[in-house]
Scaffold this active site. Structure first.
Site, PDB file in Angstrom:
ATOM      1  NE  ARG A  14      -3.831  -1.889  -0.353  1.00  0.00           N
ATOM      2  CZ  ARG A  14      -3.854  -2.706  -1.403  1.00  0.00           C
ATOM      3  NH1 ARG A  14      -3.018  -2.569  -2.387  1.00  0.00           N
ATOM      4  NH2 ARG A  14      -4.737  -3.671  -1.482  1.00  0.00           N
TER       5      ARG A  14
ATOM      6  CD  GLU B   7      -2.941   1.131  -4.010  1.00  0.00           C
ATOM      7  OE1 GLU B   7      -3.816   0.888  -4.837  1.00  0.00           O
ATOM      8  OE2 GLU B   7      -3.035   0.844  -2.794  1.00  0.00           O
TER       9      GLU B   7
ATOM     10  CB  SER C 211      17.320  14.754   3.653  1.00  0.00           C
ATOM     11  OG  SER C 211      18.225  13.867   4.268  1.00  0.00           O
TER      12      SER C 211
END
Length: 147
Positions: free
Chosen positions: A88, A91, A114
């Protein structure tokens, strides 16, 4: 013994002892997020930190030494993660990555956020429709330089 073996030893001991990552973090006086990353093999511990982790999880000397070696970071078991929770996140970056990039560039200019000068905070957020996961990522902006 490999660093992955050490992670397995830590995780097994954590389960056997019924520990929470927040409890381990208190012993190190660090965040639960950084402590978990270190115990999962993604951060380098100092000798003092490695000794605390070694004592907490009853690790052998060889494991304590390996905790102090710079790990191979970003090591997922596959290029596209198969674990549903990690997938997820993959995704989210796949769908919103260009949006995040565009908005950071619009606000800060040409550069990166960073992951070294970085912090993360994960909290449960109560909600009547089902509790929510609140994740705050904070990284220093590093502009690209002309040379």
């Amino acid at each position: 013994m490999t660093r992955e073996d050490v992670t397995d030893l830590i995780y097994s001991a954590k389960v056997q002892k019924g520990l929470k990552w927040a409890d381990v973090a208190k012993k190190l006086k660090l965040s639960k997020e950084w402590t978990t990353a270190a115990c999962m093999g993604q951060m380098t511990l100092t000798k003092a930190q490695a000794l605390v982790i070694g004592k907490t999880f009853d690790l052998p000397a060889e494991a304590i030494a390996l905790l102090q070696v710079v790990p191979y970071k970003g090591s997922l078991r596959s290029s596209v993660p198969t674990d549903p929770l990690i997938y997820r996140w993959y995704e989210i970056v796949s769908v919103y990555g260009t949006t995040i990039k565009e908005l950071i560039h619009e606000e800060f200019g040409d550069g990166i956020m960073s992951a070294i000068d970085f912090s993360m905070d994960i909290k449960r957020e109560p909600d009547p429709k089902g509790d929510r996961v609140n994740v705050v990522l904070s990284g220093k902006f590093l502009p690209y330089k002309s040379y």
